[in-house]
Motif scaffolding. Structure first.
Motif, PDB file in Angstrom:
ATOM      1  N   UNK A 107       0.823  -1.196   0.000  1.00  0.00           N
ATOM      2  CA  UNK A 107       0.000   0.000   0.000  1.00  0.00           C
ATOM      3  C   UNK A 107       0.856   1.244   0.000  1.00  0.00           C
ATOM      4  N   UNK A 108       0.203   2.376   0.056  1.00  0.00           N
ATOM      5  CA  UNK A 108       0.898   3.654   0.018  1.00  0.00           C
ATOM      6  C   UNK A 108       1.844   3.813   1.206  1.00  0.00           C
ATOM      7  N   UNK A 109       2.919   4.559   0.988  1.00  0.00           N
ATOM      8  CA  UNK A 109       3.887   4.803   2.056  1.00  0.00           C
ATOM      9  C   UNK A 109       3.256   5.523   3.257  1.00  0.00           C
ATOM     10  N   UNK A 110       2.129   6.220   3.032  1.00  0.00           N
ATOM     11  CA  UNK A 110       1.464   6.912   4.134  1.00  0.00           C
ATOM     12  C   UNK A 110       0.966   5.939   5.202  1.00  0.00           C
ATOM     13  N   UNK A 111       0.924   4.646   4.870  1.00  0.00           N
ATOM     14  CA  UNK A 111       0.478   3.637   5.835  1.00  0.00           C
ATOM     15  C   UNK A 111       1.630   3.033   6.641  1.00  0.00           C
ATOM     16  N   UNK A 112       2.851   3.548   6.442  1.00  0.00           N
ATOM     17  CA  UNK A 112       4.004   3.021   7.178  1.00  0.00           C
ATOM     18  C   UNK A 112       3.870   3.169   8.694  1.00  0.00           C
ATOM     19  N   UNK A 113       3.325   4.275   9.207  1.00  0.00           N
ATOM     20  CA  UNK A 113       3.164   4.349  10.668  1.00  0.00           C
ATOM     21  C   UNK A 113       2.337   3.191  11.225  1.00  0.00           C
ATOM     22  N   UNK A 114       1.311   2.772  10.515  1.00  0.00           N
ATOM     23  CA  UNK A 114       0.511   1.639  10.976  1.00  0.00           C
ATOM     24  C   UNK A 114       1.323   0.343  10.924  1.00  0.00           C
ATOM     25  N   UNK A 115       2.185   0.198   9.903  1.00  0.00           N
ATOM     26  CA  UNK A 115       3.043  -0.990   9.814  1.00  0.00           C
ATOM     27  C   UNK A 115       3.989  -1.049  11.011  1.00  0.00           C
ATOM     28  N   UNK A 116       4.570   0.098  11.386  1.00  0.00           N
ATOM     29  CA  UNK A 116       5.464   0.133  12.547  1.00  0.00           C
ATOM     30  C   UNK A 116       4.694  -0.155  13.830  1.00  0.00           C
ATOM     31  N   UNK A 117       3.469   0.352  13.927  1.00  0.00           N
ATOM     32  CA  UNK A 117       2.661   0.111  15.125  1.00  0.00           C
ATOM     33  C   UNK A 117       2.378  -1.378  15.300  1.00  0.00           C
ATOM     34  N   UNK A 118       2.047  -2.055  14.195  1.00  0.00           N
ATOM     35  CA  UNK A 118       1.784  -3.497  14.284  1.00  0.00           C
ATOM     36  C   UNK A 118       3.069  -4.267  14.596  1.00  0.00           C
ATOM     37  N   UNK A 119       4.189  -3.808  14.056  1.00  0.00           N
ATOM     38  CA  UNK A 119       5.466  -4.467  14.355  1.00  0.00           C
ATOM     39  C   UNK A 119       5.815  -4.313  15.833  1.00  0.00           C
ATOM     40  N   UNK A 120       5.612  -3.119  16.378  1.00  0.00           N
ATOM     41  CA  UNK A 120       5.908  -2.895  17.797  1.00  0.00           C
ATOM     42  C   UNK A 120       4.984  -3.736  18.683  1.00  0.00           C
ATOM     43  N   UNK A 121       3.735  -3.860  18.291  1.00  0.00           N
ATOM     44  CA  UNK A 121       2.798  -4.696  19.051  1.00  0.00           C
ATOM     45  C   UNK A 121       3.251  -6.152  19.045  1.00  0.00           C
ATOM     46  N   UNK A 166       6.377  -7.180  18.767  1.00  0.00           N
ATOM     47  CA  UNK A 166       7.543  -7.276  19.651  1.00  0.00           C
ATOM     48  C   UNK A 166       7.098  -7.414  21.109  1.00  0.00           C
ATOM     49  N   UNK A 167       6.152  -6.592  21.523  1.00  0.00           N
ATOM     50  CA  UNK A 167       5.680  -6.633  22.915  1.00  0.00           C
ATOM     51  C   UNK A 167       5.001  -7.957  23.233  1.00  0.00           C
ATOM     52  N   UNK A 168       4.161  -8.416  22.324  1.00  0.00           N
ATOM     53  CA  UNK A 168       3.416  -9.649  22.556  1.00  0.00           C
ATOM     54  C   UNK A 168       4.341 -10.848  22.675  1.00  0.00           C
ATOM     55  N   UNK A 169       5.452 -10.825  21.943  1.00  0.00           N
ATOM     56  CA  UNK A 169       6.362 -11.966  21.912  1.00  0.00           C
ATOM     57  C   UNK A 169       7.626 -11.745  22.746  1.00  0.00           C
TER      58      UNK A 169
END
Length: 350
Positions: free
Chosen positions: A290-304, A306-309
């Motif tokens: 998707x558009x690069x404007x959705x990168x903040x959401x990608x980082x948010x899911x990645x951080x979640x 990391x925390x979960x695991x």
């Protein structure tokens, strides 16, 4: 009997007079509407060129939800055609006679009615808009009204040009909505831990406000690519961004625009483009389509993730993004693919 005779002659005079009046009226027309759409010309052209896509934005679909559409075996490109049956908008057909990809489409439209068939020319133009990334889309039709069409339209509340112009305005607004929504689509997948092999790369570095990174990135990548081409240095992978330092308090980031190469390159002193080496690293990989404007959401899911695991981001290794698609070759931002890598600490085994 004389009264009937006089009435007959009077009616005949009215009919002849009306026929002369309508016959002498100019029936030629050329009606077009233009709308600026915030999307690249190629993406809009790719939608318009295929008749099957017209179902999603054609203005006549709202005028007659029961319209019957029939498609030829070929629905896009020169020779493509389709037809329709409708008690509301009438019967007809359309075929494409000429295309200039991403610039123009010419079509012939035929309306079938008890008054006979009439043929007109339909045209599309896709031109660069005043703002970067926008397109001026023109949709028009020109031709000559038949005698019976001129008579029929004289009894309508709106003239032909107004009716046709309103329809084209509605269609372009619908097309704008469809294209804009298609550009917003995105998916994010947290792929899990992976081993990135690293390697040599050419790069330049700057600092910027987080909101300005995208604006600066294109020019920086162009500078690196220009240096490589001038010095016959071949790419060895897709471009990526390396985040060197993030100052969350001030909202600034020091980052590098990078292009992978096979071997180390020694650049002259003072060169703004230099060579670096990324060491192999274990990282959490997340893929955004998707558009690069959705990168903040990608980082948010990645951080979640990391925390979960119970995974910890590496304190010194740098995050990076790899751009798997070239925007100049992919018109729809919804099809951009970006891989996000967050290096992690791997607990030592006892």
């Amino acid at each position: 009997m004389k009264i009937i005779k006089y009435l007959f002659f009077l009616l005949l005079i009215v009919v002849i007079g009306g026929a002369i009046y309508f016959a002498t009226q100019d029936g030629s027309f050329d009606v077009a509407k233009t709308r600026t759409i915030n999307a690249p010309a190629e993406m809009i052209y790719n939608n318009v060129k295929d008749f099957k896509n017209w179902e999603t934005w054609g203005p006549w679909m709202t005028q007659d939800p029961d319209i019957e559409l029939s498609y030829a075996e070929k629905t896009e490109g020169e020779g493509a055609s389709y037809s329709w049956l409708s008690e509301v908008v009438g019967d007809g057909s359309m075929r494409i006679v000429k295309v200039i990809p991403n610039e123009e489409i010419e079509q012939k439209i035929v309306f079938n009615s008890p008054m006979g068939d009439s043929e007109s020319d339909v045209y599309w133009k896709f031109q660069e808009g005043d703002e970067p990334g926008t397109t001026k889309v023109t949709w028009g039709m020109k031709g000559e009204q038949s005698f019976m069409e001129k008579v029929f339209m004289s009894f309508q509340p709106d003239n032909f040009e107004t009716m046709l112009g309103d329809m084209y305005s509605d269609g372009l607004a619908n097309l704008d909505t469809v294209v804009t929504e298609a550009m917003k689509a995105f998916t994010i997948n947290v792929d899990g831990l992976t081993q990135h092999n690293g390697g040599y790369y050419m790069y330049n570095t700057t600092s910027a406000k987080q909101s300005d990174i995208g604006m600066k990135m294109g020019a920086m990548m162009g500078q690196v690519m220009g240096y490589m081409q001038a010095n016959n240095i071949a790419m060895n992978g897709m471009p990526f961004t390396l985040y060197n330092q993030i100052d969350e308090a001030n909202g600034t980031i020091i980052f590098s625009a990078c292009i992978p190469i096979k071997d180390r390159v020694i650049t002259p002193d003072g060169s703004t483009v230099v060579s670096g080496l990324m060491e192999p690293v274990t990282a959490l990989k997340t893929t955004l389509k998707g558009n690069y404007t959705n990168l903040p959401e990608a980082y948010a899911q990645a951080q979640a993730y990391l925390s979960k695991n119970n995974l910890q981001a590496h304190p010194t290794a740098k995050m990076f993004e790899v751009y798997m698609t070239d925007p100049s070759e992919v018109p729809n931002p919804a099809d951009y693919v970006t891989e996000v890598y967050i290096p992690v600490l791997i607990p030592e085994e006892n």
